[in-house]
Design an enzyme around this catalytic site. Sequence first.
Site, short mmCIF file in Angstrom:
data_model
loop_
_atom_site.label_atom_id
_atom_site.label_comp_id
_atom_site.label_asym_id
_atom_site.label_seq_id
_atom_site.Cartn_x
_atom_site.Cartn_y
_atom_site.Cartn_z
N ARG A 37 0.67 -1.23 -0.11
CA ARG A 37 -0.09 -0.03 0.10
C ARG A 37 0.78 1.19 -0.06
O ARG A 37 0.78 1.97 -0.69
CB ARG A 37 -0.96 0.08 1.29
CG ARG A 37 -1.98 -0.92 1.08
CD ARG A 37 -3.00 -0.60 0.28
NE ARG A 37 -3.84 -1.84 -0.20
CZ ARG A 37 -4.37 -2.07 -1.64
NH1 ARG A 37 -4.43 -1.11 -2.24
NH2 ARG A 37 -4.82 -3.08 -1.84
N HIS A 67 8.57 -10.91 -3.89
CA HIS A 67 7.43 -10.12 -4.63
C HIS A 67 7.21 -8.71 -4.74
O HIS A 67 7.19 -8.31 -3.52
CB HIS A 67 5.92 -11.04 -3.91
CG HIS A 67 4.79 -10.98 -5.03
ND1 HIS A 67 4.39 -9.77 -5.65
CD2 HIS A 67 4.11 -11.89 -5.37
CE1 HIS A 67 3.34 -10.24 -6.24
NE2 HIS A 67 3.11 -11.34 -6.38
N TYR A 70 1.89 -5.64 -5.28
CA TYR A 70 0.93 -6.09 -6.32
C TYR A 70 0.17 -4.72 -6.80
O TYR A 70 -0.72 -4.68 -7.81
CB TYR A 70 -0.11 -7.05 -5.93
CG TYR A 70 -0.58 -6.80 -4.73
CD1 TYR A 70 -1.67 -6.16 -4.55
CD2 TYR A 70 0.07 -7.67 -3.58
CE1 TYR A 70 -2.41 -5.84 -3.22
CE2 TYR A 70 -0.47 -7.19 -2.44
CZ TYR A 70 -1.76 -6.35 -2.18
OH TYR A 70 -2.42 -6.39 -1.01
N HIS A 107 3.76 -8.52 -11.00
CA HIS A 107 2.48 -8.84 -11.76
C HIS A 107 2.63 -8.07 -13.05
O HIS A 107 2.92 -6.52 -12.94
CB HIS A 107 1.27 -8.36 -11.16
CG HIS A 107 1.02 -9.38 -9.87
ND1 HIS A 107 -0.18 -8.94 -9.21
CD2 HIS A 107 1.53 -10.40 -9.50
CE1 HIS A 107 -0.22 -9.97 -8.09
NE2 HIS A 107 0.75 -10.93 -8.42
N GLU A 142 4.55 -13.18 -13.33
CA GLU A 142 3.50 -13.92 -12.60
C GLU A 142 2.50 -14.26 -13.79
O GLU A 142 1.99 -13.36 -14.34
CB GLU A 142 3.05 -13.62 -11.55
CG GLU A 142 2.07 -14.42 -10.82
CD GLU A 142 1.97 -14.19 -9.42
OE1 GLU A 142 2.54 -13.20 -8.80
OE2 GLU A 142 0.96 -14.69 -8.72
N ASP A 176 1.42 -19.30 -11.45
CA ASP A 176 0.25 -19.54 -10.09
C ASP A 176 -0.93 -20.34 -10.38
O ASP A 176 -1.46 -20.05 -11.44
CB ASP A 176 -0.22 -18.18 -9.95
CG ASP A 176 -1.05 -17.85 -8.74
OD1 ASP A 176 -1.95 -18.77 -8.53
OD2 ASP A 176 -0.48 -16.98 -7.78
N HIS A 179 -4.24 -18.55 -10.43
CA HIS A 179 -4.30 -17.79 -11.76
C HIS A 179 -4.59 -18.64 -12.89
O HIS A 179 -5.30 -18.15 -13.78
CB HIS A 179 -3.26 -16.96 -11.64
CG HIS A 179 -2.94 -16.07 -10.52
ND1 HIS A 179 -1.90 -15.22 -10.37
CD2 HIS A 179 -3.70 -15.73 -9.28
CE1 HIS A 179 -1.92 -14.61 -9.11
NE2 HIS A 179 -3.06 -15.01 -8.75
N HIS A 211 3.55 -20.87 -7.62
CA HIS A 211 2.29 -20.18 -6.67
C HIS A 211 1.55 -21.44 -6.42
O HIS A 211 0.82 -21.64 -7.49
CB HIS A 211 1.87 -18.93 -6.88
CG HIS A 211 2.83 -17.84 -6.73
ND1 HIS A 211 2.62 -16.48 -7.11
CD2 HIS A 211 4.15 -17.74 -6.11
CE1 HIS A 211 3.63 -15.69 -6.73
NE2 HIS A 211 4.51 -16.54 -6.13
N ASP A 224 -9.31 -14.71 -9.28
CA ASP A 224 -8.18 -14.53 -8.46
C ASP A 224 -8.66 -14.49 -7.02
O ASP A 224 -8.05 -13.44 -6.39
CB ASP A 224 -7.22 -13.35 -8.89
CG ASP A 224 -6.18 -13.34 -8.17
OD1 ASP A 224 -5.75 -14.03 -7.46
OD2 ASP A 224 -5.17 -12.16 -8.31
N HIS A 226 -7.52 -16.84 -4.04
CA HIS A 226 -7.12 -18.15 -3.40
C HIS A 226 -7.63 -18.98 -2.35
O HIS A 226 -8.28 -18.16 -1.39
CB HIS A 226 -5.81 -17.68 -2.71
CG HIS A 226 -4.75 -16.98 -4.10
ND1 HIS A 226 -3.49 -16.52 -3.70
CD2 HIS A 226 -4.81 -16.58 -5.07
CE1 HIS A 226 -3.13 -15.96 -4.51
NE2 HIS A 226 -3.87 -15.82 -5.63
N GLU A 256 0.53 -19.56 -1.21
CA GLU A 256 -0.08 -18.30 -1.01
C GLU A 256 -1.57 -18.42 -0.52
O GLU A 256 -2.59 -17.71 -0.93
CB GLU A 256 -0.10 -17.49 -2.23
CG GLU A 256 1.27 -16.92 -2.91
CD GLU A 256 1.31 -16.18 -4.05
OE1 GLU A 256 0.15 -16.59 -5.00
OE2 GLU A 256 1.78 -15.08 -4.16
ZN ZN Z 1 -3.42 -14.06 -6.80
FE FE Z 2 0.53 -15.60 -6.83
FE FE Z 3 1.38 -12.39 -7.28
#
Ligand code: ZN
Ligand code: FE
Ligand code: FE
Length: 278
Positions: A37, A67, A70, A107, A142, A176, A179, A211, A224, A226, A256
Amino acid sequence: MLTLGCHLSASKGFLHMGKEAVSIGANTFQFFTRNPRGFKSKELDVGDCDAFVEYWKSVGGGKIVAHAPYTLNACSADEKTRELAFMIMSDDLARLEYVPGNYYNFHPGSHVKQGVEIGTDYIVDLLNRIMKPEQKTTVLLETMAGKGSEIGRTFEELKAIIDRVECKEKIGVCMDTCHIFDGGYDIVNDLDKVFEEFDNIIGLDRLCAVHLNDSKNPIGSHKDRHECIGKGNIGLDALARFINHSAVRGLPVVLETPNELEGYKQEIDLLKGLYEGE
Ligand code: ZN
Ligand code: FE
Ligand code: FE
């Protein structure tokens, strides 16, 4: 040997993450390079990096995955947003040189209304500005679920980026499972075909990390969300086949799933029990 771990909090540094991973039976892990953030990152603690590198070697840990936040968008229509992605990602890569030889996953971004081609141009431009031939980190794109205008839902979209990246030996893909399933690839009924397609389009030598997530939604939903291992629409059998597939052998597999440490430990135990390799 299965290289398996989960996403961990980076707030207490590298050595802490390494020890936390070992405490739950993991030999890899993933972490956010900074707060997704606020983009703030702590001052780099070189002593912590060195201590981690030494510790990680002593326990035989595998490659780890950093990572990127995002919330970055490397292909935004807004130049300031693209510039922020450039600044943050350059800084992340510079810092990762202190824990050399690992992965930096991001991403690709959302093109919003510009279209995939313009979005791809921006991503390629950013990668060619931030990547240096001498860097020790491999950058991973990703695979995305295709939520909104996300680039990277198809293997073709990732290939279009990779083809134009100049530092070819430092670019790869992180797959992933949630994903690609949400993106429409049938890893439940046709796993061989999915890997065959990946190999034909991108090349399995580019597949560097996984992932491993179950999905709250059905195939092709582009959502998306998880789910814990075995509790979603992919299911335990398909995820077990996935980690045992020859295409995944030796790659770091990172959970994740919506878990705290104890939940991750249980999933790691579960998956180790389902692993058929050495
Ligand atoms: Zn995701
Ligand atoms: Fe992922
Ligand atoms: Fe990711």
